[in-house]
Design an enzyme around this catalytic site. Sequence first.
Site, mmCIF file in Angstrom:
data_model
loop_
_atom_site.group_PDB
_atom_site.id
_atom_site.type_symbol
_atom_site.label_atom_id
_atom_site.label_comp_id
_atom_site.label_asym_id
_atom_site.label_seq_id
_atom_site.Cartn_x
_atom_site.Cartn_y
_atom_site.Cartn_z
ATOM 1 N N VAL A 1 0.814 -0.949 -0.187
ATOM 2 C CA VAL A 1 0.123 -0.036 0.149
ATOM 3 C C VAL A 1 0.850 1.250 0.064
ATOM 4 C CG1 VAL A 1 -2.300 0.926 0.813
ATOM 5 C CG2 VAL A 1 -1.505 -1.134 1.605
ATOM 6 N N ALA A 2 1.910 1.012 -0.755
ATOM 7 C CA ALA A 2 2.965 2.362 -1.123
ATOM 8 C C ALA A 2 3.354 2.583 0.292
ATOM 9 C CB ALA A 2 2.518 3.260 -1.801
ATOM 10 N N CYS A 3 3.389 4.199 0.603
ATOM 11 C CA CYS A 3 3.905 4.241 1.839
ATOM 12 C C CYS A 3 3.215 4.076 3.264
ATOM 13 C CB CYS A 3 4.185 6.136 2.084
ATOM 14 S SG CYS A 3 5.416 6.572 0.679
ATOM 15 N N SER A 4 1.913 3.521 3.096
ATOM 16 C CA SER A 4 1.310 3.030 4.114
ATOM 17 C C SER A 4 1.245 1.621 4.350
ATOM 18 C CB SER A 4 -0.185 3.528 4.174
ATOM 19 O OG SER A 4 -0.337 4.943 4.222
ATOM 20 N N SER B 1 7.347 3.140 3.294
ATOM 21 C CA SER B 1 6.397 2.590 4.519
ATOM 22 C C SER B 1 7.347 2.622 5.633
ATOM 23 C CB SER B 1 5.964 1.423 4.063
ATOM 24 O OG SER B 1 6.990 0.381 4.145
#
Length: 382
Positions: free
Chosen positions: A156-159, A340
């Site tokens: 979820v990319a950076c998350s 992340s």
Amino acid sequence: MRQPTVVISGTGLYQPPHIITNAELVEAFNAYADLQNAHHATAIAAGERAPMTHSSVEFIEKASGIKQRYVIEKDGVLDPTRMYPRFRQRPDGELSVMAEIAVDAARKALAAAGKTPADVDAVYCASANMQRAYPAMAVEIQQALGAGGYGFDMNVACSSATFAIEQAVNAVRAGSANCVLVVNPEITSAHLEWRDRDCHFIFGDVCTAVVIENADTATATEQWEIVGTKLATQFSNNIRNNFGFMNRAEDSDPLARDKTFMQEGRKVFKEVVPMAAAHIEAHLATFKYQPADVRRFWLHQANLGMNQFIIKKLVGADLSGTVGADLAPLILDEYANTASAGSIIAFHAHKADLKAGDLGVICSFGAGYSVGSVIVKKLTLP
Ligand SMILES: CC(C)(COP(=O)(O)OP(=O)(O)OC[C@H]1O[C@@H](n2cnc3c(N)ncnc32)[C@H](O)[C@@H]1OP(=O)(O)O)[C@@H](O)C(=O)NCCC(=O)NCCS
């Protein structure tokens, strides 16, 4: 049946061996720009092509707060005739780079938690980019560690890290796992466009690991109860990377600009700051907490200004002062944006001084858009 208390019982950090300072980065970029301009001198003189303009250390530090970044390989990035890292292609029988850095961070997190790989029931590899399509990175990491159970990858990319933490909490609460290892290997240097002045300074490499387990079996001297997790997504094209398995079938250029990180930085800044601040406030409210009750915010580390705005919206404090820095510590000056892993590095490095009973929030935000928050409380241990 009583719902188990779930805790973070250990964290670990892999830090790459090489530093690239802003001065080194800008020198390489400007040399690249000069080479490009010389190469296209005729087209530039004819007005058919715009010349490339130089980057500057002052701009980078003022616009982002980033002063340096760690990378796994430095020479290729700083070679003005290349401008991306140079990795040896490892044979299939050898541990992959992504698994190698994950295993390093995982071992440190397990040691902090007082656990061995045999205690681990599940490995979640959560990262903005996976090294390959399959087999899942998590399964390779699981095997290299000697852990049991199962593993899977998620992005979820950076998350990715906060989203994985919620999955780990759910697995422990449901009883399908007792101890979950979440790893976030971020080899951002391989998908950053180092030849684009607007973003060449943004990312750094790193790997973080977090051990999440049932409090009944946790033995670590420092434990953080996970009070709650909250995830949200809202589609946006403002941070995008079109690299993928369809590229070949589409006959698209695998080296085209859109096959590496792209963003509309201004729009991201404006749209994500209010989203993240509202998300944290709403999450705290579900437990009848106010932002002022929070002793520390470990925020995603993309931009100093973004974090200052979020803290100002939440508690009215100015992050540029010492009180603000203590409330929401920054690590991006040293690490840059590590996708992340950013909020987890902040948590790893800036949690020891908190007292039992202190409340904290880990919060990520980024591509998707995606926002994830994890409310934690330092446990009083006998
Ligand atoms: C990327 C970011 C640091 C850029 O800062 P910014 O203040 O928005 O800067 P802009 O891109 O609008 O550029 C401002 C000016 O500086 C110039 N500039 C851009 N990069 C430059 C560089 N490296 N050196 C010198 N000047 C530069 C631009 O061309 C522009 O010039 P102009 O005003 O003449 O058009 C910022 O937008 C950001 O961090 N956004 C959030 C990003 C984020 O969170 N991304 C990751 C996903 S979590």
